[in-house]
Design a protein around this motif. Structure first.
Motif, PDB file in Angstrom:
ATOM      1  N   ILE A  13       1.187  -1.620  -0.285  1.00  0.00           N
ATOM      2  CA  ILE A  13      -0.298   0.400  -0.179  1.00  0.00           C
ATOM      3  C   ILE A  13       0.751   1.818  -0.084  1.00  0.00           C
ATOM      4  O   ILE A  13       0.439   2.347  -1.042  1.00  0.00           O
ATOM      5  CB  ILE A  13      -1.500   0.319   1.044  1.00  0.00           C
ATOM      6  CG1 ILE A  13      -1.894  -1.364   0.826  1.00  0.00           C
ATOM      7  CG2 ILE A  13      -1.611   1.052   1.069  1.00  0.00           C
ATOM      8  CD1 ILE A  13      -3.429  -1.308   2.181  1.00  0.00           C
ATOM      9  N   LYS A  14       2.018   1.521   0.541  1.00  0.00           N
ATOM     10  CA  LYS A  14       2.755   2.359   0.903  1.00  0.00           C
ATOM     11  C   LYS A  14       3.189   2.807  -0.771  1.00  0.00           C
ATOM     12  O   LYS A  14       3.235   3.891  -0.872  1.00  0.00           O
ATOM     13  CB  LYS A  14       4.472   2.929   1.426  1.00  0.00           C
ATOM     14  CG  LYS A  14       4.986   3.451   1.602  1.00  0.00           C
ATOM     15  CD  LYS A  14       5.658   2.780   3.638  1.00  0.00           C
ATOM     16  CE  LYS A  14       6.907   4.103   3.098  1.00  0.00           C
ATOM     17  NZ  LYS A  14       8.021   3.496   3.916  1.00  0.00           N
ATOM     18  N   ASP A  15       4.009   1.607  -1.430  1.00  0.00           N
ATOM     19  CA  ASP A  15       5.121   2.034  -2.487  1.00  0.00           C
ATOM     20  C   ASP A  15       3.897   2.323  -3.650  1.00  0.00           C
ATOM     21  O   ASP A  15       3.918   3.102  -4.367  1.00  0.00           O
ATOM     22  CB  ASP A  15       5.167  -0.257  -2.935  1.00  0.00           C
ATOM     23  CG  ASP A  15       6.126  -0.228  -2.173  1.00  0.00           C
ATOM     24  OD1 ASP A  15       6.727   1.079  -1.164  1.00  0.00           O
ATOM     25  OD2 ASP A  15       6.731  -1.329  -2.472  1.00  0.00           O
ATOM     26  N   HIS A  16       2.128   1.824  -3.367  1.00  0.00           N
ATOM     27  CA  HIS A  16       1.379   2.228  -4.026  1.00  0.00           C
ATOM     28  C   HIS A  16       0.593   3.340  -4.204  1.00  0.00           C
ATOM     29  O   HIS A  16      -0.216   3.543  -4.721  1.00  0.00           O
ATOM     30  CB  HIS A  16       0.488   0.723  -5.072  1.00  0.00           C
ATOM     31  CG  HIS A  16       1.206  -0.405  -5.213  1.00  0.00           C
ATOM     32  ND1 HIS A  16       1.946   0.217  -6.574  1.00  0.00           N
ATOM     33  CD2 HIS A  16       2.206  -0.494  -5.155  1.00  0.00           C
ATOM     34  CE1 HIS A  16       2.796  -1.301  -6.758  1.00  0.00           C
ATOM     35  NE2 HIS A  16       2.851  -1.900  -5.574  1.00  0.00           N
ATOM     36  N   LEU A  17       0.191   3.861  -2.569  1.00  0.00           N
ATOM     37  CA  LEU A  17      -0.312   4.903  -2.476  1.00  0.00           C
ATOM     38  C   LEU A  17      -1.014   5.989  -3.395  1.00  0.00           C
ATOM     39  O   LEU A  17      -1.712   6.207  -3.728  1.00  0.00           O
ATOM     40  CB  LEU A  17       0.480   5.544  -1.230  1.00  0.00           C
ATOM     41  CG  LEU A  17      -0.703   6.444  -0.251  1.00  0.00           C
ATOM     42  CD1 LEU A  17      -1.781   5.577  -0.004  1.00  0.00           C
ATOM     43  CD2 LEU A  17       0.189   7.016   0.727  1.00  0.00           C
ATOM     44  N   TRP A  18       0.151   7.207  -4.400  1.00  0.00           N
ATOM     45  CA  TRP A  18      -0.162   7.935  -4.773  1.00  0.00           C
ATOM     46  C   TRP A  18      -0.878   7.164  -6.506  1.00  0.00           C
ATOM     47  O   TRP A  18      -1.945   8.221  -6.621  1.00  0.00           O
ATOM     48  CB  TRP A  18       1.335   9.000  -5.276  1.00  0.00           C
ATOM     49  CG  TRP A  18       2.074   9.472  -3.910  1.00  0.00           C
ATOM     50  CD1 TRP A  18       3.387   9.029  -3.753  1.00  0.00           C
ATOM     51  CD2 TRP A  18       1.832  10.050  -3.966  1.00  0.00           C
ATOM     52  NE1 TRP A  18       3.198   9.774  -3.100  1.00  0.00           N
ATOM     53  CE2 TRP A  18       2.293  11.022  -3.144  1.00  0.00           C
ATOM     54  CE3 TRP A  18       0.146  11.517  -3.930  1.00  0.00           C
ATOM     55  CZ2 TRP A  18       1.901  12.258  -2.140  1.00  0.00           C
ATOM     56  CZ3 TRP A  18      -0.183  12.347  -3.588  1.00  0.00           C
ATOM     57  CH2 TRP A  18       1.031  13.031  -2.320  1.00  0.00           C
ATOM     58  N   GLY A  19      -0.522   6.368  -6.725  1.00  0.00           N
ATOM     59  CA  GLY A  19      -1.663   5.495  -7.657  1.00  0.00           C
ATOM     60  C   GLY A  19      -3.103   5.736  -7.329  1.00  0.00           C
ATOM     61  O   GLY A  19      -3.570   5.520  -7.863  1.00  0.00           O
ATOM     62  N   ILE A  20      -2.886   5.073  -6.347  1.00  0.00           N
ATOM     63  CA  ILE A  20      -4.608   4.923  -5.075  1.00  0.00           C
ATOM     64  C   ILE A  20      -5.140   5.979  -5.031  1.00  0.00           C
ATOM     65  O   ILE A  20      -6.158   6.042  -5.509  1.00  0.00           O
ATOM     66  CB  ILE A  20      -3.692   4.153  -4.210  1.00  0.00           C
ATOM     67  CG1 ILE A  20      -3.012   2.075  -4.395  1.00  0.00           C
ATOM     68  CG2 ILE A  20      -5.573   3.296  -3.046  1.00  0.00           C
ATOM     69  CD1 ILE A  20      -2.968   1.668  -3.006  1.00  0.00           C
TER      70      ILE A  20
END
Length: 68
Positions: A13-20
């Protein structure tokens, strides 16, 4: 859920937070991409049994013309 699984999930979740966040804020859908993907898979299934790849490419090219 085990501690290692929770850490792995949190890291993802931290790695993909901006995309989410962008997907939620801008209401972006991947529906059109998924539709195109399923259409290509269907064409590949229909093309099984050809000896050469040239007919499969012709099927894909001919079928995708109707999308644009």
């Amino acid at each position: 859920m085990a501690w290692s699984q929770s850490r792995k999930c949190a890291g993802t979740i931290k790695d993909h937070l901006w995309g989410i966040l962008n997907a939620v804020v801008f209401e972006v859908s991947n529906g059109p991409a998924e539709g195109l993907n399923s259409r290509i898979k269907m064409i590949k299934v229909r093309g099984r049994g050809f000896r050469r790849q040239t007919p499969i490419h012709e099927l894909i090219r001919g079928s995708l013309v109707f999308l644009w």
